[in-house]
Write a protein that holds these residues in place. Structure first.
Motif, mmCIF file in Angstrom:
data_model
loop_
_atom_site.group_PDB
_atom_site.id
_atom_site.type_symbol
_atom_site.label_atom_id
_atom_site.label_comp_id
_atom_site.label_asym_id
_atom_site.label_seq_id
_atom_site.Cartn_x
_atom_site.Cartn_y
_atom_site.Cartn_z
ATOM 1 N N GLY A 25 -7.173 11.939 1.783
ATOM 2 C CA GLY A 25 -6.203 10.869 1.515
ATOM 3 C C GLY A 25 -6.051 10.511 0.049
ATOM 4 N N LYS A 26 -6.692 11.254 -0.834
ATOM 5 C CA LYS A 26 -6.657 10.930 -2.264
ATOM 6 C C LYS A 26 -5.231 10.954 -2.824
ATOM 7 N N SER A 27 -4.530 12.058 -2.591
ATOM 8 C CA SER A 27 -3.189 12.211 -3.162
ATOM 9 C C SER A 27 -2.216 11.199 -2.564
ATOM 10 N N THR A 28 -2.351 10.911 -1.278
ATOM 11 C CA THR A 28 -1.479 9.914 -0.648
ATOM 12 C C THR A 28 -1.679 8.545 -1.278
ATOM 13 N N LEU A 29 -2.930 8.169 -1.531
ATOM 14 C CA LEU A 29 -3.208 6.888 -2.173
ATOM 15 C C LEU A 29 -2.606 6.852 -3.574
ATOM 16 N N LEU A 30 -2.719 7.944 -4.317
ATOM 17 C CA LEU A 30 -2.139 7.992 -5.654
ATOM 18 C C LEU A 30 -0.621 7.832 -5.599
ATOM 19 N N ASP A 31 0.021 8.494 -4.647
ATOM 20 C CA ASP A 31 1.477 8.397 -4.526
ATOM 21 C C ASP A 31 1.914 6.968 -4.219
ATOM 22 N N ILE A 32 1.128 6.260 -3.436
ATOM 23 C CA ILE A 32 1.461 4.861 -3.142
ATOM 24 C C ILE A 32 1.269 3.999 -4.382
ATOM 25 N N LEU A 33 0.171 4.205 -5.106
ATOM 26 C CA LEU A 33 -0.067 3.436 -6.328
ATOM 27 C C LEU A 33 1.018 3.692 -7.370
ATOM 28 N N ALA A 34 1.524 4.931 -7.377
ATOM 29 C CA ALA A 34 2.566 5.288 -8.336
ATOM 30 C C ALA A 34 3.949 4.820 -7.904
ATOM 31 N N GLY A 35 4.058 4.319 -6.679
ATOM 32 C CA GLY A 35 5.346 3.857 -6.191
ATOM 33 C C GLY A 35 6.209 4.957 -5.606
ATOM 34 N N LEU A 36 5.617 6.125 -5.357
ATOM 35 C CA LEU A 36 6.371 7.248 -4.807
ATOM 36 C C LEU A 36 6.421 7.217 -3.279
ATOM 37 N N LEU A 37 5.485 6.520 -2.652
ATOM 38 C CA LEU A 37 5.477 6.326 -1.202
ATOM 39 C C LEU A 37 5.354 4.833 -0.913
ATOM 40 N N THR A 38 5.977 4.405 0.173
ATOM 41 C CA THR A 38 5.869 3.017 0.613
ATOM 42 C C THR A 38 4.928 2.964 1.805
ATOM 43 N N PRO A 39 3.854 2.186 1.731
ATOM 44 C CA PRO A 39 2.916 2.136 2.862
ATOM 45 C C PRO A 39 3.603 1.602 4.115
ATOM 46 N N LEU A 40 3.183 2.108 5.264
ATOM 47 C CA LEU A 40 3.758 1.644 6.529
ATOM 48 C C LEU A 40 3.207 0.288 6.918
ATOM 49 N N SER A 41 2.024 -0.030 6.435
ATOM 50 C CA SER A 41 1.450 -1.350 6.664
ATOM 51 C C SER A 41 0.527 -1.683 5.502
ATOM 52 N N GLY A 42 0.195 -2.950 5.397
ATOM 53 C CA GLY A 42 -0.620 -3.404 4.279
ATOM 54 C C GLY A 42 0.231 -3.973 3.161
ATOM 55 N N GLU A 43 -0.414 -4.360 2.093
ATOM 56 C CA GLU A 43 0.264 -5.030 0.986
ATOM 57 C C GLU A 43 -0.202 -4.447 -0.333
#
Length: 290
Positions: A119-137
């Protein structure tokens, strides 16, 4: 909806500028760059990609206007605070990350470790604003300036300087600073060995450069201007020992200026200089070492 324009480049530029004229545009722009290369193959001409990027940059606001303040990170609130993030890719039934919480402080170096698929790359993409999490803040500072260097750095057909500037007008003073990158101890010292130096033309996807050299170009491009947050995805996999030491010095230098570096890595040497080592497994954080 989709608006049609006189040319592909005009449509792309307008779409990009409509999507977001914000500090998080830079990593998206780098990905757009790769897409432009694919489109270009069907319309021909190496000039196409450069002209399109020039049009985009002519309309972009300055991403960074001043140096980051040099203060201890503990005096500040987090620049990014993520709580209970979860994300599942559309083609998968298994979450890529689940209930991930992480605070990113100014001036810190966070190494994110774990096996492939953790899940490392997915977390990075969310932090970078490239992915929007389905849940959480996820909450970030206003006007946060960030840069993202993926595992595969986007390089277009053109000179090394053009790949660094991405069509932006660079003042003479900044150009003189950039020349230091090509010196013996600079991040791009390999350029001094090329016959045409920084005017050397490289092919699509970095043809003519080694994997490590492409990675160094991406690192230099991401750090040309002061930034608050630098995100790197496995930056060391193609670097030799000398280049790795330059990367370590770059990270430490940025941290001293207040920049936070978040890096997904398998390299134990980077773990040793990190302020925090975050271990992930099966999409969750299973340990944090300070």
């Amino acid at each position: 909806f989709l608006l049609w324009f006189n040319g592909i480049s005009e449509a792309v530029c307008s779409l990009v500028l409509t999507m977001a004229a914000s500090t998080r545009l830079l990593p998206s722009l780098l990905r757009l760059q790769g897409n432009l290369l694919s489109i270009k193959q069907s319309v021909g001409g190496g000039v196409y990609a450069r002209e399109t990027l020039n049009k985009v940059h002519q309309n972009l606001p300055e991403l960074v206007s001043s140096d980051v303040a040099k203060f201890p990170s503990e005096e500040f609130s987090p620049m990014i605070s993520a709580k209970d993030l979860s994300y599942t890719y559309p083609e998968s039934a298994i979450p890529a990350i689940r209930d991930v919480s992480l605070s990113v402080m100014p001036g810190t170096f966070i190494a994110i470790t774990g096996s492939s698929g953790s899940g490392k790359s997915t977390l990075l993409d969310i932090l970078a604003g490239l992915l929007t999490p389905l849940s959480g803040e996820i909450v970030s500072e206003d006007n946060l300036s960030s840069a993202y260097v993926p595992q595969e750095v986007s390089i277009f057909e053109g000179t090394i300087l053009e790949n660094l500037f991405l069509g932006r007008e660079i003042e003479q003073e900044k150009r003189m600073q950039i020349e230091k990158l090509f010196k013996k101890d600079g991040l791009l010292s390999f350029v001094s060995d090329l016959k045409e130096g920084s005017s050397t033309i490289i092919g699509e996807k970095g043809r003519g450069l080694s994997g490590g050299q492409r990675q160094l170009v991406g690192l230099a491009r991401a750090t040309l201007f002061p930034i608050d947050l630098l995100i790197l995805d496995e930056p060391t996999y193609s670097l030799d020992g000398a280049s790795l030491r330059k990367l370590e010095n770059l990270i430490l230098g940025l941290s001293r200026k207040g920049t936070c570096c978040v890096i997904a890595t398998h390299d134990r040497k980077l773990d040793m200089i990190a302020n925090r080592v975050v271990k992930m497994a099966k999409g969750k954080i299973v340990g944090i070492q300070s």
